[in-house]
Design an enzyme around this catalytic site. Structure first.
Site, PDB file in Angstrom:
ATOM      1  N   GLN A 103      18.744  52.197  57.877  1.00 13.93           N
ATOM      2  CA  GLN A 103      17.686  51.212  57.632  1.00 13.93           C
ATOM      3  C   GLN A 103      17.266  50.548  58.941  1.00 13.93           C
ATOM      4  O   GLN A 103      18.097  50.019  59.678  1.00 13.93           O
ATOM      5  CB  GLN A 103      18.135  50.134  56.652  1.00 13.93           C
ATOM      6  CG  GLN A 103      16.975  49.230  56.246  1.00 13.93           C
ATOM      7  CD  GLN A 103      17.376  48.058  55.388  1.00 13.93           C
ATOM      8  OE1 GLN A 103      17.955  47.105  55.879  1.00 13.93           O
ATOM      9  NE2 GLN A 103      17.074  48.128  54.098  1.00 13.93           N
ATOM     10  N   TYR A 179      12.431  39.463  56.324  1.00 18.47           N
ATOM     11  CA  TYR A 179      12.267  40.271  57.528  1.00 18.47           C
ATOM     12  C   TYR A 179      10.796  40.552  57.841  1.00 18.47           C
ATOM     13  O   TYR A 179       9.909  40.363  57.011  1.00 18.47           O
ATOM     14  CB  TYR A 179      13.043  41.576  57.380  1.00 18.47           C
ATOM     15  CG  TYR A 179      14.533  41.377  57.284  1.00 18.47           C
ATOM     16  CD1 TYR A 179      15.337  41.421  58.416  1.00 18.47           C
ATOM     17  CD2 TYR A 179      15.151  41.114  56.064  1.00 18.47           C
ATOM     18  CE1 TYR A 179      16.708  41.230  58.343  1.00 18.47           C
ATOM     19  CE2 TYR A 179      16.521  40.917  55.973  1.00 18.47           C
ATOM     20  CZ  TYR A 179      17.291  40.974  57.114  1.00 18.47           C
ATOM     21  OH  TYR A 179      18.646  40.776  57.027  1.00 18.47           O
ATOM     22  N   GLY A 335      24.573  48.063  44.551  1.00 11.43           N
ATOM     23  CA  GLY A 335      24.831  47.337  45.777  1.00 11.43           C
ATOM     24  C   GLY A 335      26.170  46.652  45.836  1.00 11.43           C
ATOM     25  O   GLY A 335      27.180  47.223  46.255  1.00 11.43           O
ATOM     26  N   CYS A 359      32.281  43.284  40.563  1.00 11.71           N
ATOM     27  CA  CYS A 359      31.626  42.270  41.397  1.00 11.71           C
ATOM     28  C   CYS A 359      31.359  41.066  40.517  1.00 11.71           C
ATOM     29  O   CYS A 359      30.767  41.186  39.443  1.00 11.71           O
ATOM     30  CB  CYS A 359      30.317  42.806  41.955  1.00 11.71           C
ATOM     31  SG  CYS A 359      29.236  41.526  42.660  1.00 11.71           S
ATOM     32  N   CYS A 365      29.732  37.683  50.064  1.00 11.63           N
ATOM     33  CA  CYS A 365      29.476  38.795  50.986  1.00 11.63           C
ATOM     34  C   CYS A 365      28.305  38.491  51.907  1.00 11.63           C
ATOM     35  O   CYS A 365      28.344  38.781  53.109  1.00 11.63           O
ATOM     36  CB  CYS A 365      29.234  40.079  50.205  1.00 11.63           C
ATOM     37  SG  CYS A 365      28.004  39.947  48.889  1.00 11.63           S
ATOM     38  N   ALA A 410      46.125  35.613  43.098  1.00 10.74           N
ATOM     39  CA  ALA A 410      47.063  36.043  44.139  1.00 10.74           C
ATOM     40  C   ALA A 410      48.229  36.816  43.537  1.00 10.74           C
ATOM     41  O   ALA A 410      48.621  37.877  44.047  1.00 10.74           O
ATOM     42  CB  ALA A 410      47.569  34.837  44.935  1.00 10.74           C
ATOM     43  N   GLU A 429      54.622  34.701  33.969  1.00 14.83           N
ATOM     44  CA  GLU A 429      53.609  33.653  33.863  1.00 14.83           C
ATOM     45  C   GLU A 429      54.027  32.675  32.765  1.00 14.83           C
ATOM     46  O   GLU A 429      54.414  33.076  31.667  1.00 14.83           O
ATOM     47  CB  GLU A 429      52.247  34.278  33.535  1.00 14.83           C
ATOM     48  CG  GLU A 429      51.174  33.319  33.073  1.00 14.83           C
ATOM     49  CD  GLU A 429      50.855  32.227  34.074  1.00 14.83           C
ATOM     50  OE1 GLU A 429      50.747  31.054  33.650  1.00 14.83           O
ATOM     51  OE2 GLU A 429      50.728  32.535  35.284  1.00 14.83           O
ATOM     52  N   GLN A 437      43.944  29.905  37.977  1.00 12.82           N
ATOM     53  CA  GLN A 437      42.749  29.119  38.257  1.00 12.82           C
ATOM     54  C   GLN A 437      41.474  29.790  37.757  1.00 12.82           C
ATOM     55  O   GLN A 437      40.426  29.142  37.658  1.00 12.82           O
ATOM     56  CB  GLN A 437      42.637  28.858  39.760  1.00 12.82           C
ATOM     57  CG  GLN A 437      43.783  28.050  40.343  1.00 12.82           C
ATOM     58  CD  GLN A 437      43.895  26.670  39.718  1.00 12.82           C
ATOM     59  OE1 GLN A 437      42.946  25.893  39.727  1.00 12.82           O
ATOM     60  NE2 GLN A 437      45.063  26.367  39.176  1.00 12.82           N
ATOM     61  N   ALA A 474      59.810  30.297  35.069  1.00  5.84           N
ATOM     62  CA  ALA A 474      60.735  30.882  36.040  1.00  5.84           C
ATOM     63  C   ALA A 474      61.343  29.790  36.912  1.00  5.84           C
ATOM     64  O   ALA A 474      60.803  29.451  37.967  1.00  5.84           O
ATOM     65  CB  ALA A 474      60.010  31.912  36.897  1.00  5.84           C
TER      66      ALA A 474
END
Length: 659
Positions: A103, A179, A335, A359, A365, A410, A429, A437, A474
């Site tokens: 491009q 652009y 994309g 996504c 991004c 995480a 858990e 979260q 735990a």
């Protein structure tokens, strides 16, 4: 071809045969070495080629440095010195069966003085309007002379010749976004009265000339596509649909092989009509592509057999397949879905789409590059933009018993990757479901796309043989009883206390409690205007509540991606939020709060409920004790340092790689 024969039928763009109908559209990464191709760039595109995509539009590449630069580390093709690196890139993509176009672009008036160290240039001396897609307005550009315009045309053609010498199958001309290509086409950005302005014919002359020069320099067999905004919506006006159709037809008759159909929008600020990408509906550009294709094909002019590329969150396989079957488009662009999941196309071909990483539409991004000048990054794909973009997950030399405590982002990512490497993994858990979260992140309005992470991780953990124990607390004795070789502590956060009088009163609860459904009165004060506080405010405003936010800083939701934040601010304004900025809460009473501004003036706000949203503290009380009692111990994610999904995903991924 599996269940999607139209997606996996080869197709042609001009004289270029593509193995299937999927296109990775150009998406900047800001990862080059000051314009030169490096390992990070090569690995980024090779992984998508390995992943099955048919055609890769390699990211926005500058034809004229420094004036045409968008970011400091965008690719460059304005000199022969860049050809060796581009050759390496094209060869690496071809090695894995994909075709590639480069491009070509000039940023024009969208360039920033801090990057180019000069006044930006454009078709006219018209400043770029504030763009909430970018988060900035721009200074007045210098209007190009006709001779300067012709020089830039020649630079495009020279860059295309370099792309051909490097082995690329074609080029794409960038005529959307902010652009220069779109600037010439827009009647609001281009107010010239010479041969390059004043009418649709003249405004399209810039790219029509470039197409002619590329054809003369590269021949007819070299691919050439225009990525075009066929309309501009918003108060600023600009390209009408009628003009967009004319431009597309003009470019095709000038020698282009196809049009990648896009829309455009310029607004001084977002309003209630704007929806963030976290709630974007699938296939949002397909209808527009269908209209453009049908209309332009009926217009006069010799166009050969042009193709139309459509998409917009079109990685849902049934949607993409139907769009191709119905003729809405000839190729599908996928994309951000390919940023999150490099092997998306392979998953489609093998009928296992549910294994593809989704996504979520957070726009990190783009925001990290355009707002902050950093490399591209993804909230869900830890590798994207990290180092050399090495996607290798190597088997562990020594297989270990790994215990992951905490089922948030995480923890789930750490468990997934640890198991992929061959470790025996248990994820524990305390709640009755995984998510952590994520539960709070999906609760505000317009968060539909985040919900895809629940089934994705559930599927991944099952496929990789992770033992998941829910409703299990735990503590230290329990952890030691499992005799783990390694413990990954990913227990998230706990609420922070506000050290002021009245904090323990019944009127007080947390914003997160409200997000999960706790009832509130008709007037709510939220202490803390960060991301959680502002998203809670929008939820309550939509319920018809009166909401007041008290924030110590001068900015609301400052850590949110610029695009998403701008839309949220537009919503809060439209719904009538009251905000006290640079104010501190000094006391909570039985009937409200007392706040103090930076001049020391105190104000009492009467309300029914006070919600605390001042940030959480790491849940790490047991870490020191455990670290001395198990062979390997890792504290990751929010329990190490409260941050973002991207930080948590990265911590989980790279911690697991090191075990």
């Amino acid at each position: 071809m599996g269940s999607y024969p139209h997606i996996f039928t080869p197709g042609r763009i001009g004289h270029v045969t593509v193995r299937n109908r999927t296109v990775m559209p150009s998406m900047g990464t800001n990862m080059s070495d000051h314009g030169f191709v490096n390992d990070a760039i090569v690995n980024h595109y090779v992984e998508r080629a390995k992943g099955g995509v048919g055609l890769i539009m390699v990211e926005v590449t500058c034809v004229d440095t420094p004036l045409g630069l968008n970011t400091l580390n965008m690719l460059v093709a304005d000199d022969d010195k860049y050809i060796p690196g581009l050759t390496r890139l094209a060869s690496a993509i071809h090695e894995h069966g994909a075709k590639c176009f480069l491009q070509l672009s000039h940023t024009g008036r969208g360039a920033r003085r801090k990057n180019i160290h000069a006044q930006p240039v454009g078709p006219s001396a018209v400043p770029m309007p504030f763009s909430f897609m970018m988060g900035f307005g721009n200074e007045e550009p210098k209007a190009l002379t006709t001779s300067e315009i012709r020089e830039i045309e020649d630079r495009y053609a020279a860059a295309a010749i370099r792309a051909k010498k490097a082995g690329f199958d074609g080029v794409e001309l960038h005529a959307c976004g902010y652009y220069m290509g779109q600037q010439f086409l827009s009647s609001t950005a281009n107010i010239r009265t010479d041969e390059y302005g004043g009418s649709p014919e003249n405004r399209s002359r810039f790219y029509s000339n470039i197409i002619g020069k590329i054809r003369r320099g590269c021949g007819r067999e070299f691919g050439l596509v225009v990525k075009q905004a066929v309309m501009e919506a918003g108060e600023q006006g600009g390209i009408t649909m009628e003009e967009g159709m004319y431009y597309a037809n003009r470019f095709l008759t000038a020698g282009a092989d196809g049009i990648e159909v896009m829309g455009g929008s310029w607004k001084p600020q977002p309003d209630l009509d704007d929806i963030p990408s976290t709630a974007d509906k699938p296939g949002r550009m397909l209808g527009l592509c269908s209209i453009v294709k049908k209309t332009v094909l009926s217009m006069p002019g010799e166009k050969g057999q042009p193709v139309f590329i459509g998409g917009g969150r079109t990685y849902l396989p049934e949607l993409a397949e139907q769009a191709l079957a119905d003729g809405q488009c000839d190729f599908i662009f996928m994309g951000h879905g390919l940023l999150a999941e490099p092997h998306l196309v392979n998953y489609l071909e093998h009928d296992c789409y549910d294994q593809a990483r989704p996504c979520i539409g957070c726009n990190l991004c783009a925001d990290d590059q355009l707002s902050h000048g950093r490399h591209i990054r993804c909230s869900c794909n830890a590798v994207l933009g990290n180092g050399d973009n090495d996607y290798s997950i190597r088997p562990a030399v020594v297989k270990k018993n790994v215990l992951v405590v905490g089922g948030g982002i995480a923890g789930m990512e750490a468990a997934r990757v640890s198991a992929m490497r061959g470790h025996q993994v248990t994820l524990v858990e305390m709640n009755d479901h995984l998510g952590g979260q994520l539960d709070y992140a999906v609760a505000p309005p317009y968060k539909d796309n985040l919900k895809q992470l629940y089934p994705y991780y559930e599927k991944q953990l099952k496929l990789n043989g992770v033992q998941v124990l829910l409703n299990t607390r735990a503590d230290v004795p329990w952890i030691l009883s499992r005799k783990p070789d390694a413990v990954i502590w990913a227990c998230g956060v706990r609420p922070a206390a506000l050290p002021i009088p009245g904090f323990e009163k019944p009127i007080v609860s947390t914003a997160k409690e409200a997000l999960l459904g706790k009832e509130t009165g008709s007037h709510v004060v939220i202490i803390g205007g960060g991301v959680v506080g502002c998203e809670t405010a929008e939820l309550l405003l939509l319920q018809g509540k009166k909401v007041t936010v008290v924030e110590m800083l001068d900015t609301l939701a400052g850590k949110m991606a610029a695009t998403t934040r701008s839309i949220l601010m537009g919503h809060l304004k439209g719904h009538g939020l009251t905000a006290y900025m640079e104010c501190t809460c000094r006391e909570i009473t039985d009937s409200g709060v007392i706040i103090e501004d930076k001049e020391g003036k105190k104000t009492e706000i009467v309300c029914d409920d006070v919600l605390i949203s001042i940030g959480d503290k790491p849940n790490n009380e047991l870490c020191d004790q455990l670290a001395s009692m198990v062979p390997e111990f890792y504290n990751i994610g929010d329990s190490q340092m409260p941050d973002s999904f991207a930080a948590s995903s990265s911590a989980g991924y790279y911690t697991a790689l090191g075990i």
